[in-house]
Scaffold this motif. Structure first.
Motif, short mmCIF file in Angstrom:
data_model
loop_
_atom_site.label_atom_id
_atom_site.label_comp_id
_atom_site.label_asym_id
_atom_site.label_seq_id
_atom_site.Cartn_x
_atom_site.Cartn_y
_atom_site.Cartn_z
N GLY A 9 0.76 -1.17 -0.07
CA GLY A 9 -0.02 0.11 -0.22
C GLY A 9 0.73 1.20 -0.11
O GLY A 9 0.16 2.22 0.47
N ASN A 10 2.01 1.10 -0.59
CA ASN A 10 2.77 2.39 -0.57
C ASN A 10 2.63 3.03 -2.11
O ASN A 10 2.29 2.44 -2.93
CB ASN A 10 4.48 2.19 -0.36
N LEU A 11 3.14 4.48 -1.90
CA LEU A 11 2.89 5.25 -3.15
C LEU A 11 4.20 5.94 -3.52
O LEU A 11 4.74 6.65 -2.41
CB LEU A 11 1.97 6.19 -3.17
N ALA A 12 4.86 5.92 -4.83
CA ALA A 12 5.96 6.97 -5.26
C ALA A 12 5.18 7.77 -6.21
O ALA A 12 4.67 7.19 -7.01
CB ALA A 12 7.05 6.01 -5.49
N THR A 13 5.78 8.97 -6.18
CA THR A 13 5.27 9.99 -7.26
C THR A 13 6.21 9.60 -8.59
O THR A 13 5.92 10.12 -9.65
CB THR A 13 5.51 11.16 -7.06
N ILE A 14 7.40 9.00 -8.46
CA ILE A 14 8.40 8.75 -9.53
C ILE A 14 8.65 7.29 -9.64
O ILE A 14 7.86 6.70 -10.60
CB ILE A 14 9.69 9.52 -9.37
N LEU A 39 5.31 6.97 -12.12
CA LEU A 39 6.03 6.98 -13.37
C LEU A 39 6.64 5.66 -13.60
O LEU A 39 6.53 5.08 -14.81
CB LEU A 39 7.19 7.97 -13.07
N SER A 40 7.20 4.75 -12.78
CA SER A 40 7.85 3.57 -13.14
C SER A 40 8.01 2.82 -11.86
O SER A 40 8.40 3.18 -10.76
CB SER A 40 9.30 3.91 -13.95
#
Length: 222
Positions: A9-14, A39-40
């Motif tokens: 349940g984690n989120l990265a913007t890149i 992004l990727s």
């Protein structure tokens, strides 16, 4: 090192929705699920710049991770990737670029692992389980006793190619982390190996690593 753990349940913007790892690393008997990168690489990026670290994934489940661009699950960028007795499925790329795969690499080693049932929005492909940049160079997956749905890398001669691995949904099947149970009649049954000589599957005791004639492919032993 991550063992008997849940990365969820984690989120990265890149990139690297679950984690961005540098240096030698090991994921053991763990589940990485439901992470997203805009992004990727929805789950984990293994990257070490100019060095060549070793990244090991053993008896683990990588499932339900998503990317808004490319690589739905794992990227071995400048790392020596090694995957053993693991399950990589139900990851999804939503970008409008060509499918880069659930596992992205210019070559890595894989034993007794299922990478199948991963999807993307490219209507010409529908999904790619293992991918590279499709530059025309030939990259290789080494190892044995794997089941793979689709790969742009050359795979070992004994690879079972199937988009129907016979896996149940991600669920609590015993042990501290969720797994995909192997269904009756699955091509994964008795088709794997146990090069790490483990006594138990991802769930730990009392779930034996080998039941029947041979180990099953993947993190779960039926």
């Amino acid at each position: 090192r991550m063992a008997y753990s849940l990365l969820q349940g984690n989120l990265a913007t890149i990139r690297g929705g679950g984690a961005n790892v540098r240096g030698n690393s090991e994921i053991n008997k763990s589940t990485v699920a439901g992470n997203h990168a805009e992004l990727s690489t929805g789950a984990i990026v293994f990257s070490d710049g100019a060095t060549q670290s070793v990244a090991v994934i053993a008896e683990s489940t990588i499932s339900g991770n998503t990317s808004g661009g490319n690589v739905s699950a794992i990227a071995f960028v400048s790392a020596d990737g090694r995957i053993y007795n693991s399950t990589i499925t139900a990851n999804h790329e939503t970008g409008d670029d060509e499918c880069w795969g659930a596992v992205f690499s210019f070559g890595f080693h894989m034993e007794s692992t299922v990478a199948s049932g991963n999807t993307c929005t490219d209507f010409l492909v529908g999904g790619r389980d293992i991918g590279d940049l499709l530059t025309g160079d030939i990259h290789f997956v080494t190892g044995s006793h794997n089941l793979i749905g689709s790969s742009s890398l050359a795979t070992p001669d004994d690879t079972v190619v199937s988009s129907a691995p016979g896996l149940g949904p991600l669920a609590w099947n015993g042990g501290p982390t969720r797994t995909h149970a192997t269904s009756s009649g699955s091509p994964l049954i008795d088709a794997g190996n146990n090069l790490l000589n483990r006594s138990f599957d991802q769930r730990g005791a009392p779930f034996a690593r080998v039941r029947g004639a041979a180990p099953d492919i993947g993190a779960f032993e039926r």
